[in-house]
Design a protein around this motif. Structure first.
Motif, PDB file in Angstrom:
ATOM      1  N   ASN A 115       0.829  -1.202   0.000  1.00 56.04           N
ATOM      2  CA  ASN A 115       0.000   0.000   0.000  1.00 56.04           C
ATOM      3  C   ASN A 115       0.872   1.264   0.000  1.00 56.04           C
ATOM      4  OD1 ASN A 115      -1.994   1.897   0.360  1.00 56.04           O
ATOM      5  ND2 ASN A 115      -2.674   1.172   2.365  1.00 56.04           N
ATOM      6  N   GLN A 124      -1.505  -0.606  -6.552  1.00 57.17           N
ATOM      7  CA  GLN A 124      -2.964  -0.659  -6.566  1.00 57.17           C
ATOM      8  C   GLN A 124      -3.427  -1.923  -7.269  1.00 57.17           C
ATOM      9  OE1 GLN A 124      -3.152   2.933  -8.718  1.00 57.17           O
ATOM     10  NE2 GLN A 124      -2.970   4.247  -6.906  1.00 57.17           N
ATOM     11  N   GLU A 139      -9.556   0.187  -0.162  1.00 56.76           N
ATOM     12  CA  GLU A 139      -8.468   0.393   0.800  1.00 56.76           C
ATOM     13  C   GLU A 139      -8.253  -0.807   1.704  1.00 56.76           C
ATOM     14  OE1 GLU A 139      -8.804   4.236   2.642  1.00 56.76           O
ATOM     15  OE2 GLU A 139      -8.421   5.234   0.724  1.00 56.76           O
TER      16      GLU A 139
END
Ligand code: ASP
Ligand code: MG
Length: 402
Positions: A98, A103, A143
């Motif tokens: 992260n 991503q 997330e």
């Protein structure tokens, strides 16, 4: 300053002594004038141990939580490695997937990288640090932590090399390159100096374990040359790159194998449009990766369809088929103990008789072929699992690879 990306696999960081060894190698690379990014796997068997704990608790652990759990292995490695580099008087920073800007989509435990936000990486590199990235993980649009599938650190390394336009991407592992066959099975297997992306893709897809398949796809897509080599020596390993004239265009470059195939045969499936779509749609719905598929000639309005899956995916495949059996009224049989042996070579495109020679070699060794599939640079045969090692040795000798 040129950027180099180095990836170190689990055995290369299996204990603190080996972590110190990797630290020395990274500091040396920095000393040679590179900006250094290192992608690190979990120590030794950590990922397997974490998985075993999860399965002690639950037969089907929630995949989001599996990702939370498995991603910790790589974080342990990068943090310890950063400390080892500090001990050597260099500055380094460890980053989770992260934090490194990796991503992915939201397919937990098998996520795909969708982009790399390089801002933080570049900032840290420009401030002179060695940047250590936890392999095999990223962040989803929600997330959440995701992981990229087993062996995924290779893909992390290639993705970073592509995004940073690195001059080199080196994959350090416990073997010194890509071999003509598994050296644990074939005593005279040889290291190959260079293979094309196409050959390496076929090899990874048919059982060569050195590189994760997706990392090779990624490398080919972005034209990242890979150098697969040992972290225990300074010897050159195997280059994986675009095919060119200097590459020896062997008719057969390697023999690969798998020993975890299962074969399913659907009996007397109605022979009308849409049936295959229904069957394989249901399998896809259970996230089952189907490998080889054979449909037989239709007789009296029905046909048989056989296909193979990795044995660990067999329960999911059965679940999909059982759900269909009412709708289609089909029965199926399972061959659990199967394996697959393949020959791969860019030269076979323009060379007749390669498949015939493979079949003859297997026949002479008394090995029955259950299914066959080919591409322009590969021939694969599904055979009984117990005969896989004999088949690999016979083919390696027949094609004079030793
Ligand atoms: N640690 C993960 C695995 O064992 C990812 C990797 O090593 O590349 O599969
Ligand atoms: Mg690995």
């Amino acid at each position: 300053m040129p950027i180099i990306v180095q990836k170190y696999g689990g055995t290369s960081v299996a204990d603190t002594e080996r972590i110190k060894n990797v630290a020395r190698r990274l500091v040396a690379a920095r000393g040679e004038g590179y900006q250094v990014v290192a992608v690190i796997s979990a120590m030794g068997d950590t990922t397997d141990e974490l998985l075993a704990m999860a399965h002690d608790i639950s037969a089907e652990p929630p995949e989001r939580e599996l990702d939370m759990l498995l991603s910790t292995g790589e974080r342990v490695s990068v943090a310890l490695l950063a400390m080892a580099i500090h001990e050597l008087g260099q500055t380094a920073i460890s980053l989770s997937g992260n934090q490194a800007g990796i991503q992915t989509n939201t397919v937990h435990t098998k996520a795909r990288i969708t982009g790399v936000e390089t801002r933080r990486l570049i900032e840290e590199l420009d401030s002179g640090k060695i940047v250590l990235v936890a392999g095999f993980q990223g962040v989803s649009p929600e997330e959440d932590v995701t992981t990229l599938g087993r062996g995924g650190s290779d893909t992390t390394a290639v993705a970073l090399a592509a995004a940073l336009e690195a001059q080199q991407c080196e994959i350090y592992t416990d073997v010194d390159g890509v071999y003509t066959a598994d050296p644990r099975i074939v005593a005279d297997a040889r290291r190959i100096a260079a293979v094309s992306y196409g050959e390496m893709l076929e090899m990874a897809a048919t059982g060569a374990e050195v590189l994760m398949l997706r990392s090779v796809e990624y490398a080919q897509k972005y034209g990242v040359p890979l150098h697969v080599r040992s972290s225990f020596t300074d010897q050159p390993g195997t280059w994986v790159r675009e095919e060119d004239e200097n590459m020896e265009k062997a008719v057969v470059s390697a023999v690969t194998h798998t020993d975890d195939e299962s074969k399913l045969t659907l009996l007397r499936v109605p022979d009308r449009p849409g049936v295959a779509a229904t069957v394989f749609g249901a399998l896809a719905g259970e996230n089952v990766n189907v490998d080889m598929i054979i449909q037989n000639v239709s007789e009296q309005g029905t046909t048989d369809i056989s296909f193979t899956v990795n044995q660990p995916e067999l329960p999911a495949a059965q679940k999909a088929l059982d759900a269909l059996s009412d709708e289609l009224g089909v029965a199926y049989i399972i061959g659990e103990q199967m394996g697959k042996v393949s020959i791969v070579g860019a030269g076979m495109k323009s060379y007749p008789g390669v498949a015939a020679k493979m079949f003859k070699t297997l026949a002479d060794a008394g090995i029955n072929i259950e299914m066959i599939s080919t591409s322009s640079i590969k021939v694969s045969c599904v055979i009984e699992r117990a005969q896989v090692e004999d088949a690999v040795r016979a083919l390696h000798t027949a094609f004079a690879l030793g």
